[in-house]
Structure formats: C-alpha cells, structure tokens
Design an enzyme around this catalytic site. Sequence first.
Site, mmCIF file in Angstrom:
data_model
loop_
_atom_site.group_PDB
_atom_site.id
_atom_site.type_symbol
_atom_site.label_atom_id
_atom_site.label_comp_id
_atom_site.label_asym_id
_atom_site.label_seq_id
_atom_site.Cartn_x
_atom_site.Cartn_y
_atom_site.Cartn_z
ATOM 1 N N ASP A 293 0.849 -1.190 0.000
ATOM 2 C CA ASP A 293 0.000 0.000 0.000
ATOM 3 C C ASP A 293 0.889 1.247 0.000
ATOM 4 O OD1 ASP A 293 0.892 -0.456 2.584
ATOM 5 O OD2 ASP A 293 -0.903 0.387 3.521
ATOM 6 N N SER A 294 2.214 1.039 0.141
ATOM 7 C CA SER A 294 3.166 2.138 -0.029
ATOM 8 C C SER A 294 3.140 2.667 -1.463
ATOM 9 C CB SER A 294 4.576 1.685 0.342
ATOM 10 O OG SER A 294 4.953 0.562 -0.431
ATOM 11 N N ASP B 4 -0.807 -6.087 -0.400
ATOM 12 C CA ASP B 4 -1.220 -5.400 0.822
ATOM 13 C C ASP B 4 -2.702 -5.046 0.732
ATOM 14 O OD1 ASP B 4 0.546 -4.982 2.919
ATOM 15 O OD2 ASP B 4 1.374 -3.119 2.094
ATOM 16 N N LYS C 160 -1.511 -9.350 2.771
ATOM 17 C CA LYS C 160 -0.927 -8.895 4.032
ATOM 18 C C LYS C 160 -1.852 -7.850 4.639
ATOM 19 C CE LYS C 160 3.048 -6.307 4.067
ATOM 20 N NZ LYS C 160 2.633 -5.033 4.679
ATOM 21 N N GLU D 131 -2.381 -5.255 8.368
ATOM 22 C CA GLU D 131 -1.707 -4.669 9.532
ATOM 23 C C GLU D 131 -2.587 -4.774 10.766
ATOM 24 O OE1 GLU D 131 -0.624 -0.592 8.810
ATOM 25 O OE2 GLU D 131 0.440 -1.060 6.951
ATOM 26 N N GLU E 126 7.884 -4.414 11.505
ATOM 27 C CA GLU E 126 8.406 -3.117 11.045
ATOM 28 C C GLU E 126 8.829 -2.261 12.231
ATOM 29 O OE1 GLU E 126 6.168 -1.134 8.013
ATOM 30 O OE2 GLU E 126 7.230 0.766 8.276
HETATM 31 N N1 LIG Z 1 9.370 4.799 0.295
HETATM 32 C C1 LIG Z 1 8.842 4.205 1.371
HETATM 33 N N2 LIG Z 1 9.619 3.443 2.158
HETATM 34 C C2 LIG Z 1 9.115 2.815 3.241
HETATM 35 O O1 LIG Z 1 9.881 2.104 3.931
HETATM 36 C C3 LIG Z 1 7.721 2.968 3.526
HETATM 37 C C4 LIG Z 1 6.951 3.766 2.678
HETATM 38 N N3 LIG Z 1 7.528 4.376 1.611
HETATM 39 N N4 LIG Z 1 5.628 3.955 2.868
HETATM 40 C C5 LIG Z 1 4.933 3.162 3.870
HETATM 41 C C6 LIG Z 1 5.777 2.890 5.009
HETATM 42 C C7 LIG Z 1 6.088 4.102 5.862
HETATM 43 N N5 LIG Z 1 7.357 3.721 6.415
HETATM 44 C C8 LIG Z 1 8.207 4.561 7.098
HETATM 45 C C9 LIG Z 1 8.282 5.887 6.758
HETATM 46 C C10 LIG Z 1 9.153 6.733 7.426
HETATM 47 C C11 LIG Z 1 9.952 6.248 8.429
HETATM 48 C C12 LIG Z 1 10.874 7.193 9.140
HETATM 49 O O2 LIG Z 1 10.923 8.358 8.829
HETATM 50 N N6 LIG Z 1 11.659 6.704 10.089
HETATM 51 C C13 LIG Z 1 12.686 7.495 10.775
HETATM 52 C C14 LIG Z 1 12.338 7.772 12.197
HETATM 53 C C15 LIG Z 1 12.402 6.606 13.134
HETATM 54 C C16 LIG Z 1 12.367 7.029 14.604
HETATM 55 O O3 LIG Z 1 12.951 8.047 14.925
HETATM 56 O O4 LIG Z 1 11.784 6.299 15.417
HETATM 57 C C17 LIG Z 1 14.032 6.793 10.623
HETATM 58 O O5 LIG Z 1 15.054 7.467 10.650
HETATM 59 O O6 LIG Z 1 14.036 5.574 10.405
HETATM 60 C C18 LIG Z 1 9.886 4.914 8.755
HETATM 61 C C19 LIG Z 1 9.008 4.065 8.076
HETATM 62 C C20 LIG Z 1 7.799 2.452 5.896
HETATM 63 N N7 LIG Z 1 7.102 2.382 4.637
HETATM 64 C C1 LIG Z 2 7.109 -1.330 3.783
HETATM 65 C C2 LIG Z 2 6.409 -2.598 3.410
HETATM 66 C C3 LIG Z 2 6.586 -3.653 4.441
HETATM 67 C C4 LIG Z 2 4.946 -2.361 3.168
HETATM 68 O O1 LIG Z 2 4.067 -2.759 3.882
HETATM 69 C C5 LIG Z 2 4.614 -1.572 1.987
HETATM 70 O O2 LIG Z 2 5.474 -1.372 1.113
HETATM 71 O O3 LIG Z 2 3.457 -1.141 1.901
HETATM 72 MG MG LIG Z 3 2.222 -1.765 3.525
#
Ligand SMILES: Nc1nc(=O)c2c([nH]1)NC[C@@H]1CN(c3ccc(C(=O)N[C@@H](CCC(=O)O)C(=O)O)cc3)CN21
Ligand SMILES: CC(C)C(=O)C(=O)O
Ligand SMILES: [Mg+2]
Length: 283
Positions: free
Chosen positions: A64-65, A103, A133, A135, A201
Amino acid sequence: MSEQPAPYGGTPAVEADESRERVRIGHLREMKQRGEKWAMLTAYDMYTAATFDQAGIPVLLIGDSASNNVYGNETSLPVTVDELIPLVRAVSRSARRALILADLPFGSYQTSAEQAFTTAARFMKEGGAHAVKLEGGLEMLPQVETLTRSGIPVMAHIGFTPQAEHALGGYRVQGRGEEAQRLVDTAIAFERAGAFGILIEMVPGEVAARITEAVGIPTVGIGAGNGCDAQVLVWQDMAGLRTGRLPRFVKQYADVHGVLHRAALDFAADVEAGTFPGPEHTF
Ligand SMILES: Nc1nc(=O)c2c([nH]1)NC[C@@H]1CN(c3ccc(C(=O)N[C@@H](CCC(=O)O)C(=O)O)cc3)CN21
Ligand SMILES: CC(C)C(=O)C(=O)O
Ligand SMILES: [Mg+2]
C-alpha cells in the site's frame, strides 16, 4: 535469460532460471527450518516485477506504499483497492516464479472478517495475488482466521503499522520495554490463527529476534534488525530512485535517480542540439 550476462556488471545473488517452479508458502517455511534467509522487495509495475523475479527474489509485495511511491500521496492512507488492483495485476502477469503478495489498504479489512475476505478475494480474482498482508494486532485475529479457513494465505504486519500512524503518533519504533512481550504474544497468536508469515516493522532488533525464535513461520523485517528470517525494502528506497532523507533502516544499492536524471539531460541535450534522431533512427 539465464545465458545472458548480468547487465551493467551486476552479479545476481541467485542465478536467474525461468524453469524454476513457483515459490509457495511451504518453501518459505522450509527455508526458515534450514536457516536460509531470503529477500522480499516491493514491485508496482511490469519491468520492476520482471527484473526482481529474474534476480530470484522469492516474494514480491505490492505494498500500500504505492500510495506514496506511485500515486504521490504523503502517506499510505489514501490509496484504494481500485487503485492497487491494477498494479497487482501488472506484477502478477510479469513474475513467473515469485509469490505475489498484496497489501490490503487502509479501510478495506478492519471492520470485519467478512470485509477482509471480500477485499482479499478481489485481490486474488482481479489482481492474481497469491497471498495478502494486513496490519494490526490481536483485533485482527478474526480476519486472519477467516482468510486462512477460506484458503487465502495471509501475512500479519506488526510493530510500526503505517496505516495507524496517526494513532501511533508518527513514524516511531514500536515494542520497546514492556511492549516487547505483547508483540511476541501477538505473533504467536497470529501463527495459531493460521498466518503464513509475520512482517515486523521498526522494532528493536533483539525483540524481532525473539519473535522470530518464538514462531515456526517466517518473519520478514524492515527496520527490525538482522535476526529475522527475511528482509524487505521498498524498491525505490533500496535502488536510490527516491531522494531526500531516507529512514535509517534503508540501505541504498544503486543510484537509479542519478542514472535517470543523466539520461533525461542527455536526451534533452541531443534534441536541443539536433543530434537526435540520427539517420540510424530514421525511416
Ligand atoms: N518509500 C517508502 N519506504 C518505506 O519504507 C515505507 C513507505 N515508503 N511507505 C509506507 C511505510 C512508511 N514507512 C516509514 C516511513 C518513514 C519512516 C521514518 O521516517 N523513520 C525514521 C524515524 C524513526 C524514529 O525516529 O523512530 C528513521 O530514521 O528511520 C519509517 C518508516 C515504511 N514504509
Ligand atoms: C514497507 C512494506 C513492508 C509495506 O508494507 C509496503 O510497502 O506497503
Ligand atoms: Mg504496507
């Protein structure tokens, strides 16, 4: 395909072999028993699906990303079943060997097991998905039980669940401290309900490793350390198509943005200079 050299000097981790049989969920469980790790990637279209399939990636996720990475939304929340199914169909038509995992998007399965079944059946009938999948936590047990009983393999996504980002207070690591045991218990309950895998995740590595030891089904980590049975990344992140600040858990394996940017500049320069098309491109 297999007799061709890998383009651009890359050595495939797994030799492409189109005669190999379709990956099944039983194969993933056997790999866990043998201690063999595997990789999962997102794919949302024909050429990425075919490329990753030929590289031997056993599971392709139409995430769903796609909401952010295809449709340009800021979060995963707005994307609809009707927007995702055509992407699933493109990927399932283009991968000969990989297991096709779709998803279920926000709003399409949470209200009841019946809603989850109706949505999952559409992904399988119209999209050609092999598994889905979803959540959530223990509140999703009825959904997992119903899908499993109906013959739909289901993976449960726990820890940071992006569809609940507003409830979770943003992109934050889950399962620290006392919450760790709750995640282990949730994973065990999903296994008992029939889930074929658990996606974990943004959970501390040591907690994800505990979950992985506690269940007999494969765990797939993203931002969950090295102790999971498998790892997944969003392809635009790992291939360097997406620019800007990336989550800490991403490793960038290529500079696709740079390659495409250069190609666009070179094409435009040729057109502007009148050097494209040349006689060899002209009838
Ligand atoms: N391009 C993309 N990659 C992804 O991994 C992803 C998506 N889109 N869309 C759906 C979700 C959203 N996800 C995300 C999006 C942002 C962070 C993030 O900004 N994390 C920071 C902060 C973590 C913290 O401080 O606790 C990091 O630095 O990892 C993490 C997962 C994972 N998924
Ligand atoms: C980040 C992965 C695990 C996901 O659920 C997605 O791409 O939507
Ligand atoms: Mg997803």
